[in-house]
Design an enzyme around this catalytic site. Structure first.
Site, PDB file in Angstrom:
ATOM      1  N   GLU A 140      60.549 -11.904  49.607  1.00  0.00           N
ATOM      2  CA  GLU A 140      59.176 -11.479  49.361  1.00  0.00           C
ATOM      3  C   GLU A 140      58.712 -10.370  50.313  1.00  0.00           C
ATOM      4  OE1 GLU A 140      57.239 -15.327  47.199  1.00  0.00           O
ATOM      5  OE2 GLU A 140      57.212 -15.334  49.389  1.00  0.00           O
ATOM      6  N   HIS A 381      53.625 -27.656  36.224  1.00  0.00           N
ATOM      7  CA  HIS A 381      53.944 -27.036  37.509  1.00  0.00           C
ATOM      8  C   HIS A 381      54.522 -28.089  38.437  1.00  0.00           C
ATOM      9  CE1 HIS A 381      52.704 -25.266  41.599  1.00  0.00           C
ATOM     10  NE2 HIS A 381      53.723 -24.565  41.154  1.00  0.00           N
ATOM     11  N   HIS A 382      55.707 -27.793  38.984  1.00  0.00           N
ATOM     12  CA  HIS A 382      56.365 -28.673  39.953  1.00  0.00           C
ATOM     13  C   HIS A 382      56.584 -27.901  41.250  1.00  0.00           C
ATOM     14  CE1 HIS A 382      58.363 -31.326  36.592  1.00  0.00           C
ATOM     15  NE2 HIS A 382      57.071 -31.587  36.763  1.00  0.00           N
ATOM     16  N   GLU A 383      55.654 -27.976  42.174  1.00  0.00           N
ATOM     17  CA  GLU A 383      55.866 -27.436  43.508  1.00  0.00           C
ATOM     18  C   GLU A 383      56.579 -28.503  44.335  1.00  0.00           C
ATOM     19  OE1 GLU A 383      56.646 -25.609  46.493  1.00  0.00           O
ATOM     20  OE2 GLU A 383      55.425 -24.361  45.165  1.00  0.00           O
ATOM     21  N   HIS A 451      60.177 -20.337  40.830  1.00  0.00           N
ATOM     22  CA  HIS A 451      59.597 -19.526  41.900  1.00  0.00           C
ATOM     23  C   HIS A 451      60.207 -19.913  43.241  1.00  0.00           C
ATOM     24  CE1 HIS A 451      55.944 -17.375  40.113  1.00  0.00           C
ATOM     25  NE2 HIS A 451      56.701 -17.780  39.109  1.00  0.00           N
ATOM     26  N   GLU A 452      60.324 -18.906  44.117  1.00  0.00           N
ATOM     27  CA  GLU A 452      61.017 -19.032  45.409  1.00  0.00           C
ATOM     28  C   GLU A 452      62.475 -19.498  45.255  1.00  0.00           C
ATOM     29  OE1 GLU A 452      56.834 -19.206  45.610  1.00  0.00           O
ATOM     30  OE2 GLU A 452      57.976 -21.033  45.185  1.00  0.00           O
ATOM     31  N   GLU A 470      60.847 -15.855  40.015  1.00  0.00           N
ATOM     32  CA  GLU A 470      60.054 -14.977  40.880  1.00  0.00           C
ATOM     33  C   GLU A 470      61.031 -14.215  41.769  1.00  0.00           C
ATOM     34  OE1 GLU A 470      56.081 -15.420  43.616  1.00  0.00           O
ATOM     35  OE2 GLU A 470      57.746 -16.777  43.984  1.00  0.00           O
ATOM     36  N   GLU A 476      50.714 -11.857  43.321  1.00  0.00           N
ATOM     37  CA  GLU A 476      49.739 -12.670  44.052  1.00  0.00           C
ATOM     38  C   GLU A 476      49.507 -12.178  45.475  1.00  0.00           C
ATOM     39  OE1 GLU A 476      53.635 -14.915  44.893  1.00  0.00           O
ATOM     40  OE2 GLU A 476      52.742 -13.747  43.266  1.00  0.00           O
TER      41      GLU A 476
END
Length: 691
Positions: A140, A381-383, A451-452, A470, A476
Site C-alpha cells: 500500500e 464482509h469478513h475482516e 483485501h490485504e 486489493e 480509501e
C-alpha cells in the site's frame, strides 16, 4: 531466449527483443537448508522443445477469447555429486518469457527446505523504474519513479508512515516491477501461478544492475517447504516497444492452470454500492459501541451502550438496498455488521470475530428477505484483523451462514499482523491460506474479493470465483491520509494490475473531504483538507482504465443524488467485456482504453492523466463501420483542476462513427469517460455529428 551452463555448471539464461539485449546472462538456481545447493555443478542430461498454439475463453475478462501461443524449451539438469535432477522449463511468447523450476520425484530429492531462490534478472541498462519498496507485509505504498540505480528504501513519501504493518527489505522492490529503457523499450517483471511458495521480491545490486529474487521468510527464516514432485511459480518478463502491449499481454494468465471450477454459471461480474465510505470519511463507524477490552465469548453484546454512529444497521442497509434497486446495481456490501469491531485493531488478538453473530441493530433475516424482494444481493464482509488461524477454524461455519442468508459474495480483509505470529502476509503459509479461501469459497459457490492479500499472479484463471483483490494502495487512502498522487492510477495498470483485477473502489463525487467532516455527528472536528487527488470526471474514467469485474460506486448515495447526470455513466458502464483496445498509454503519464461490453454493441472509453494537462486523442476505428453511435462525453470543464476545482465537469452528446477521432481535453489530474451506444433514428435527429 538462450540457455547455457557456465564453466562451474551454473545455469544461465539471457533474453533479447528485436536484437536488443533485455537480460544479460543471469544465474538460476536455489539454495537449500541442510543440503547441497541447486545452483551449480550441473550437466545437461536432456533437452526437449515444443510449440503450443491454442485459444481459450475466460469465464469473464477483458476479452472474449485468449490465444495461448508459445515455444517451449525444457532443460533437464543433473548434479552428479548428489545424484539429483531438476528441470527448468521456459515458455517464450511474442511479448515475453516465463520460466520455472521443476523437481521430479527422485530418491535423493524428496523433502527440502528452501533457504533462498537465486534467480537473477541481469538488466542491460539503468532504466527508468516505477517501484514500491520490497515489503513482506504490504503493497500500500505510493509509487516512486527513479533510475534503477537510485532505488533506495530512504526514497519514500509520508505515505509509508500511514501503513500500520510493515517489514521493509533493504534495497528491495516488489513485483510487478515496471521499467522503461532509454531507447524506448518497456519491461515488466512479475510472477505467475503463485501456489505453495513464498512471494518473490527483488533485491538490487547497484554495481551491476542485477535484480535477484528474494523470497518472503517464515518465523524461522525459511522460504518454502517442498516435497517432490513440485514446480515453482513462473518468473515472468514482458517486453515490448509499445506500452500498450504490456497492458494487453495475457502471458501471466496463460501461465496459470485452467479453471478448477467445473460449473461457473453462478459466477457473475458485479457492480455494487455499500456501507463502507462513510466509515472512512468519519460519518459512521464499524463498531456498535465505544467500549473496549471485550472478549468474543462471554460478552453480552445486547447490553452494550450504542455509540449512535454504527453504520451497518438495519435501517441504513435498507437505504442502500433501495438505492441499489432503483439504479440497477447488483449488490450491497455491508461492513461492520458483526460483533467484535470494538477491539479489533492492533492488539494481535486471536479471537476477534466469529463471522456469524450480528450486532443487535442488524437484522440478518429481515435484510435477507428485503434484499431478495428488491432483486439485490447483499455482500458479506469478513475482516480477520490478521487472525488467520481464527478464520481458518471458522470458515465453514461462516460460509454456511452466508448461504443460509442469501450472500453469494464475500470481501475478506487481513489488516494487521498475522496470526500465526511471525508469519508475513506474503509468505508461503499465507499464500496457501489465500488459495485455500479461493478453493473453499468455490465449493460453496461464493465469489471472493480479497483485501490485504499477497499480490495477484493470474490465479483468477484457475479460480474464476476470485473476482478481485486489493493488494495495492486503494482509493480509501484519499479519505484520511496524504492520499494518492494524480499519477497513481496511470502507474497501477502497469504494475499491480498485471497480476489481476483490483477492487480500487472508484466513483467518489464529493472530492473534498471537508464536506464529510462537516457532516460528522461527533467531535466537531475542523476540516482536515484531505481530498481525492483526481477530478470527478477522472473518477468516472477509472471504471474503464482500472479493470475489474467487481466495481463499486464507492461514494454515499446522497453524493450521487446531487449529480445524477454524471452518475449515469456509472449506471451504464459494463463490468464484463468482449474486447479491449488500448488507444494510448505511457506509464506515469496517461492511459486511454476502450472496451466493448459483453454481448452488446456498446463501447466505453476511459482516459486519465497525471498532474499535467493534456489533450487525449481517441480514434474510434474499432467501431462497426456500418453503424453510427451516440457518444456521450463526460469531461473535465475548462476550469477543472484536481486540487483547485475538481468537481467541475461537462456532459455532451454527439453522433460518431468508425471514422471519428475524439479530442478530449484532460485537466491536471483529470480524465474523460465516454459511452458509445448504437444510434437510432431519433438520435440521428437529436444530436449533431462530432467534428
Amino acid at each position: 531466449m538462450s540457455f547455457s551452463l557456465s564453466t562451474a555448471g551454473e545455469p544461465l539464461y539471457q533474453l533479447s527483443y528485436k536484437t536488443k539485449t533485455i537480460i544479460k546472462p543471469g544465474k538460476l538456481g536455489l539454495l537449500l537448508n541442510d543440503a547441497d545447493p541447486l545452483n551449480a555443478n550441473f550437466t545437461i542430461s536432456k533437452i526437449d522443445s515444443s510449440k503450443h498454439d491454442s485459444t481459450w475463453e475466460p469465464v469473464w475478462g477483458e476479452v472474449k477469447s485468449i490465444r495461448n501461443n508459445y515455444n517451449e524449451l525444457t532443460v533437464t539438469l543433473y548434479q552428479k555429486s548428489t545424484n539429483r535432477s531438476i528441470l527448468i522449463r521456459f515458455r517464450l511468447f511474442n511479448d515475453g518469457l516465463g520460466f520455472r523450476y521443476e523437481f521430479p520425484k527422485q530418491a535423493n530429492l524428496q523433502h527440502m527446505v528452501v533457504k533462498e531462490e537465486v534467480t537473477e534478472f541481469a538488466l542491460a541498462g539503468d532504466h527508468k523504474t516505477f517501484w514500491i519498496p520490497g515489503d513482506y507485509e504490504t503493497n500500500e505504498y505510493v509509487y516512486s519513479t527513479s533510475k534503477l540505480s537510485e532505488i533506495s528504501p530512504t526514497i519514500r513519501s509520508a505515505s509509508a508512515d500511514e501503513i500500520s504493518t510493515r517489514a521493509v527489505i533493504p534495497d528491495g522492490v516488489q513485483t510487478p516491477l515496471m521499467m522503461k529503457t532509454a531507447d524506448g523499450l518497456y519491461i515488466n517483471i512479475h510472477e505467475a501461478a503463485l501456489v505453495n511458495y513464498s512471494a518473490m521480491h527483488l533485491v538490487l545490486n547497484k554495481q551491476n544492475l542485477t535484480l535477484t529474487s528474494h523470497l518472503v521468510p517464515d518465523a524461522r527464516g525459511n522460504k518454502a517447504y517442498l516435497q517432490t514432485p513440485f514446480s515453482t511459480p513462473w518468473r515472468t518478463i514482458l517486453v515490448s516497444d509499445k506500452a500498450a502491449d504490456i497492458l494487453t499481454s495475457k502471458t501471466i494468465l496463460n501461465l496459470n492452470e485452467p479453471s478448477k471450477i467445473e460449473t461457473t454459471d453462478w459466477i457473475k461480474p458485479t457492480k455494487y454500492v455499500g456501507i463502507w465510505w462513510e466509515m472512512h470519511v468519519g460519518t459512521g463507524s464499524w463498531n456498535y459501541s465505544d467500549e473496549s477490552n471485550l472478549k468474543l465469548d462471554g460478552t453480552d453484546w445486547s447490553k452494550l451502550k450504542p455509540n449512535g454512529r454504527h453504520a451497518a444497521n438495519t435501517t441504513n442497509t435498507k437505504r442502500y438496498i433501495d438505492f441499489a434497486a432503483q439504479h440497477g446495481f447488483d449488490g450491497v456490501l455491508v461492513e461492520g455488521w458483526n460483533v467484535g469491531w470494538e477491539d479489533w485493531f492492533g492488539q494481535w488478538k486471536e479471537e476477534v470475530f466469529d463471522f456469524t453473530t450480528p450486532y443487535p441493530d442488524f437484522d440478518v433475516k429481515a435484510l435477507h428477505q428485503y434484499a431478495a424482494s428488491k432483486n439485490v444481493k447483499l455482500i458479506m464482509h469478513h475482516e480477520t484483523s490478521g487472525s488467520v488461524t481464527n478464520y481458518e477454524r471458522r470458515m465453514d461455519a461462516a460460509f454456511t451462514f452466508m448461504k443460509e442468508n442469501g450472500y453469494d459474495a464475500v470481501k475478506t480483509g487481513y489488516v494487521g499482523r498475522i496470526i500465526p505470529r511471525g508469519e508475513f502476509h506474503d509468505g508461503q503459509w499465507m499464500v496457501n491460506h489465500f488459495n485455500r479461501v479461493a478453493a473453499r469459497t468455490a465449493q460453496y459457490k461464493i465469489m471472493l474479493d480479497a483485501h490485504e492479500p499477497v499480490r495477484p499472479t493470474g490465479l483468477h484463471r484457475t479460480y474464476p470465483n476470485w473476482l478481485a483483490s486489493e493488494a495495492a494502495r486503494g482509493n480509501e487512502f484519499n479519505a484520511w491520509s496524504v492520499g494518492n498522487p494524480p499519477e497513481h492510477e496511470t502507474i497501477l495498470p502497469f504494475t499491480r494490475l498485471m497480476g489481476g483485477p483490483m477492487d480500487y473502489t472508484p466513483g467518489i463525487f464529493e472530492i473534498k473531504m471537508d464536506y464529510y467532516v462537516a457532516q460528522r455527528p461527533f467531535n466537531n472536528q475542523s476540516p482536515n483538507g484531505n481530498q481525492v487527488h483526481t477530478t470527478l470526471a477522472k473518477q468516472l474514467a477509472l471504471y474503464v482504465t482500472m479493470y475489474s469485474p467487481l466495481q463499486m460506486a464507492a461514494d454515499l448515495p446522497e453524493a450521487y443524488e446531487k449529480r445524477m447526470d454524471a452518475f449515469q455513466f456509472i449506471k451504464d458502464v459494463a463490468v464484463d467485456w468482449d474486447d479491449t483496445q488500448i488507444l494510448e498509454a505511457e506509464p506515469g503519464d496517461y492511459i486511454t482504453i476502450a472496451r466493448k461490453a459483453k454481448n452488446k454493441n456498446e463501447w466505453f472509453i476511459g482516459s486519465i492523466s497525471d498532474e499535467n494537462k493534456r489533450t487525449s486523442s481517441a480514434s474510434l476505428n474499432f467501431l462497426d463501420s456500418k453503424k453510427k453511435y451516440v457518444a456521450t462525453l463526460y469531461m473535465d470543464a475548462p476550469t477543472a483542476h484536481w486540487k483547485d476545482n475538481p468537481m467541475a465537469y461537462e456532459i455532451k452528446s454527439f453522433i460518431v462513427d468508425s471514422t471519428s477521432t475524439l479530442k478530449l481535453p484532460i485537466a491536471p489530474g483529470g480524465g474523460a469517460a465516454i459511452s458509445l451506444k448504437e444510434a437510432n433514428a431519433a438520435d440521428l435527429k437529436k444530436f449533431k455529428r462530432y467534428k
